[in-house]
Design a protein around this motif. Structure first.
Motif, PDB file in Angstrom:
ATOM      1  N   PRO A  78      49.727  38.789  57.956  1.00  0.00           N
ATOM      2  CA  PRO A  78      50.057  37.365  57.501  1.00  0.00           C
ATOM      3  C   PRO A  78      48.805  36.530  57.606  1.00  0.00           C
ATOM      4  O   PRO A  78      47.909  36.746  58.234  1.00  0.00           O
ATOM      5  N   TYR A  79      48.920  35.473  56.603  1.00  0.00           N
ATOM      6  CA  TYR A  79      47.821  34.711  56.320  1.00  0.00           C
ATOM      7  C   TYR A  79      48.336  33.238  56.086  1.00  0.00           C
ATOM      8  O   TYR A  79      48.077  32.777  55.131  1.00  0.00           O
ATOM      9  N   GLY A  80      49.200  32.696  57.147  1.00  0.00           N
ATOM     10  CA  GLY A  80      49.512  31.272  57.073  1.00  0.00           C
ATOM     11  C   GLY A  80      49.812  30.914  55.606  1.00  0.00           C
ATOM     12  O   GLY A  80      49.742  31.497  54.684  1.00  0.00           O
ATOM     13  N   TYR A  81      50.323  29.785  55.510  1.00  0.00           N
ATOM     14  CA  TYR A  81      50.742  29.236  54.308  1.00  0.00           C
ATOM     15  C   TYR A  81      51.802  29.969  53.323  1.00  0.00           C
ATOM     16  O   TYR A  81      51.562  29.872  52.118  1.00  0.00           O
ATOM     17  N   GLY A  82      52.263  30.971  53.790  1.00  0.00           N
ATOM     18  CA  GLY A  82      53.414  31.917  52.973  1.00  0.00           C
ATOM     19  C   GLY A  82      52.562  32.855  52.465  1.00  0.00           C
ATOM     20  O   GLY A  82      53.257  33.381  51.313  1.00  0.00           O
ATOM     21  N   ARG A  83      51.541  33.363  52.755  1.00  0.00           N
ATOM     22  CA  ARG A  83      50.986  34.320  51.878  1.00  0.00           C
ATOM     23  C   ARG A  83      50.669  35.426  53.144  1.00  0.00           C
ATOM     24  O   ARG A  83      50.487  35.539  54.369  1.00  0.00           O
ATOM     25  N   THR A  84      50.337  36.592  52.329  1.00  0.00           N
ATOM     26  CA  THR A  84      50.062  37.944  53.238  1.00  0.00           C
ATOM     27  C   THR A  84      48.503  38.478  52.528  1.00  0.00           C
ATOM     28  O   THR A  84      48.737  38.083  51.240  1.00  0.00           O
ATOM     29  N   VAL A  85      47.829  38.938  53.326  1.00  0.00           N
ATOM     30  CA  VAL A  85      46.541  39.483  52.904  1.00  0.00           C
ATOM     31  C   VAL A  85      46.632  40.966  52.940  1.00  0.00           C
ATOM     32  O   VAL A  85      47.074  41.380  53.706  1.00  0.00           O
ATOM     33  N   LEU A  86      46.223  41.492  51.748  1.00  0.00           N
ATOM     34  CA  LEU A  86      46.230  42.789  51.518  1.00  0.00           C
ATOM     35  C   LEU A  86      44.749  43.086  51.621  1.00  0.00           C
ATOM     36  O   LEU A  86      44.014  42.829  51.032  1.00  0.00           O
ATOM     37  N   GLU A  87      44.130  43.980  52.421  1.00  0.00           N
ATOM     38  CA  GLU A  87      42.906  44.298  52.709  1.00  0.00           C
ATOM     39  C   GLU A  87      42.473  45.802  52.076  1.00  0.00           C
ATOM     40  O   GLU A  87      43.116  46.876  52.952  1.00  0.00           O
ATOM     41  N   PHE A  88      41.770  46.064  51.182  1.00  0.00           N
ATOM     42  CA  PHE A  88      41.624  47.585  50.517  1.00  0.00           C
ATOM     43  C   PHE A  88      40.245  47.895  50.947  1.00  0.00           C
ATOM     44  O   PHE A  88      39.341  47.295  50.489  1.00  0.00           O
ATOM     45  N   HIS A  89      39.969  49.065  51.647  1.00  0.00           N
ATOM     46  CA  HIS A  89      38.654  49.537  52.047  1.00  0.00           C
ATOM     47  C   HIS A  89      38.378  50.953  51.097  1.00  0.00           C
ATOM     48  O   HIS A  89      39.074  51.588  51.037  1.00  0.00           O
ATOM     49  N   ALA A  90      37.385  50.789  50.589  1.00  0.00           N
ATOM     50  CA  ALA A  90      36.638  51.787  49.669  1.00  0.00           C
ATOM     51  C   ALA A  90      35.031  52.206  49.940  1.00  0.00           C
ATOM     52  O   ALA A  90      34.599  51.254  50.543  1.00  0.00           O
ATOM     53  N   GLN A  91      34.730  53.039  49.609  1.00  0.00           N
ATOM     54  CA  GLN A  91      33.241  53.497  49.743  1.00  0.00           C
ATOM     55  C   GLN A  91      32.486  52.478  49.245  1.00  0.00           C
ATOM     56  O   GLN A  91      31.465  52.028  49.614  1.00  0.00           O
ATOM     57  N   GLU A  92      32.995  51.729  48.052  1.00  0.00           N
ATOM     58  CA  GLU A  92      32.117  50.724  47.279  1.00  0.00           C
ATOM     59  C   GLU A  92      32.292  49.335  47.982  1.00  0.00           C
ATOM     60  O   GLU A  92      31.619  48.625  47.647  1.00  0.00           O
ATOM     61  N   GLY A  93      33.292  49.194  48.731  1.00  0.00           N
ATOM     62  CA  GLY A  93      33.336  47.844  49.661  1.00  0.00           C
ATOM     63  C   GLY A  93      34.803  47.618  49.982  1.00  0.00           C
ATOM     64  O   GLY A  93      35.451  48.457  49.896  1.00  0.00           O
ATOM     65  N   VAL A  94      35.066  46.460  50.409  1.00  0.00           N
ATOM     66  CA  VAL A  94      36.447  46.074  50.490  1.00  0.00           C
ATOM     67  C   VAL A  94      36.937  44.852  49.526  1.00  0.00           C
ATOM     68  O   VAL A  94      35.898  43.996  49.385  1.00  0.00           O
ATOM     69  N   ALA A  95      38.027  44.970  49.402  1.00  0.00           N
ATOM     70  CA  ALA A  95      38.689  44.039  48.381  1.00  0.00           C
ATOM     71  C   ALA A  95      39.669  43.331  49.239  1.00  0.00           C
ATOM     72  O   ALA A  95      40.669  43.988  49.966  1.00  0.00           O
ATOM     73  N   LEU A  96      39.697  41.916  49.288  1.00  0.00           N
ATOM     74  CA  LEU A  96      41.043  41.361  49.865  1.00  0.00           C
ATOM     75  C   LEU A  96      41.526  40.389  48.740  1.00  0.00           C
ATOM     76  O   LEU A  96      41.096  39.890  48.116  1.00  0.00           O
ATOM     77  N   VAL A  97      42.956  40.671  48.947  1.00  0.00           N
ATOM     78  CA  VAL A  97      43.821  39.891  48.188  1.00  0.00           C
ATOM     79  C   VAL A  97      44.899  39.139  48.664  1.00  0.00           C
ATOM     80  O   VAL A  97      45.432  39.711  49.780  1.00  0.00           O
ATOM     81  N   HIS A  98      45.223  38.004  48.330  1.00  0.00           N
ATOM     82  CA  HIS A  98      46.338  37.318  49.185  1.00  0.00           C
ATOM     83  C   HIS A  98      47.496  37.501  48.012  1.00  0.00           C
ATOM     84  O   HIS A  98      47.316  37.135  46.759  1.00  0.00           O
ATOM     85  N   VAL A  99      48.736  37.622  48.661  1.00  0.00           N
ATOM     86  CA  VAL A  99      50.095  37.737  47.847  1.00  0.00           C
ATOM     87  C   VAL A  99      51.024  36.721  48.331  1.00  0.00           C
ATOM     88  O   VAL A  99      51.091  36.924  49.692  1.00  0.00           O
ATOM     89  N   ARG A 100      51.845  35.840  47.601  1.00  0.00           N
ATOM     90  CA  ARG A 100      52.853  35.060  48.419  1.00  0.00           C
ATOM     91  C   ARG A 100      53.749  36.006  49.140  1.00  0.00           C
ATOM     92  O   ARG A 100      54.323  37.045  48.621  1.00  0.00           O
TER      93      ARG A 100
END
Length: 138
Positions: A78-100
């Motif tokens: 959970p990421y406050g303000y009605g959002r959830t963070v999805l964290e994707f880890h790959a060899q190239e790095g990490v991507a973070l995305v927020h979705v309602r």
């Protein structure tokens, strides 16, 4: 009854720059793969310039909208303000995305309508899967 659901969502890509870029994404659930959900990102949303799909557990997504979940390549929290963070880890790095969170809950309710939680195993054809596995091993 449909055996596949897709839901377009707007994901906010978190970068080191102060602003977050909104990118389109599609959540997907398929009765043929009852334990998993997918999120598809189009080429323009990726550093590689190619479509990217992440596949992970439906239970992980459901748990992660309530409290931090996951220890591997995909983590959800959970990421406050009605959002959830999805964290994707790959060899190239990490991507973070927020979705309602409301969009994720809606998606999970729709998936639950296709295959209720706890009933996923009833859709598996273990004999067929084992036959295919052994055939490929020859």
């Amino acid at each position: 009854m449909s055996t596949v659901i897709e839901q377009a969502v707007q994901a906010r890509l978190v970068a080191s720059a102060p602003r977050m870029e909104t990118v389109p994404a599609t959540l997907r659930y398929d009765r043929k793969d009852p334990f998993a959900v997918r999120i598809d990102f189009p080429a323009q949303a990726t550093l590689e310039g190619t479509d990217i799909t992440w596949r992970f557990g439906r239970e992980l997504l459901a748990a992660g909208i309530e409290e931090s979940a996951g220890v591997g390549d995909v983590r959800v929290a959970p990421y406050g303000y009605g959002r959830t963070v999805l964290e994707f880890h790959a060899q190239e790095g990490v991507a973070l995305v927020h979705v309602r969170t409301s969009e994720l809950r809606r998606f999970l309710r729709r998936a639950e309508g296709i295959v209720p939680g706890g009933h996923e195993h009833l859709l598996l054809d273990l004999d067929q899967d084992l036959t295919e596995l052994l055939r490929d091993a020859r």
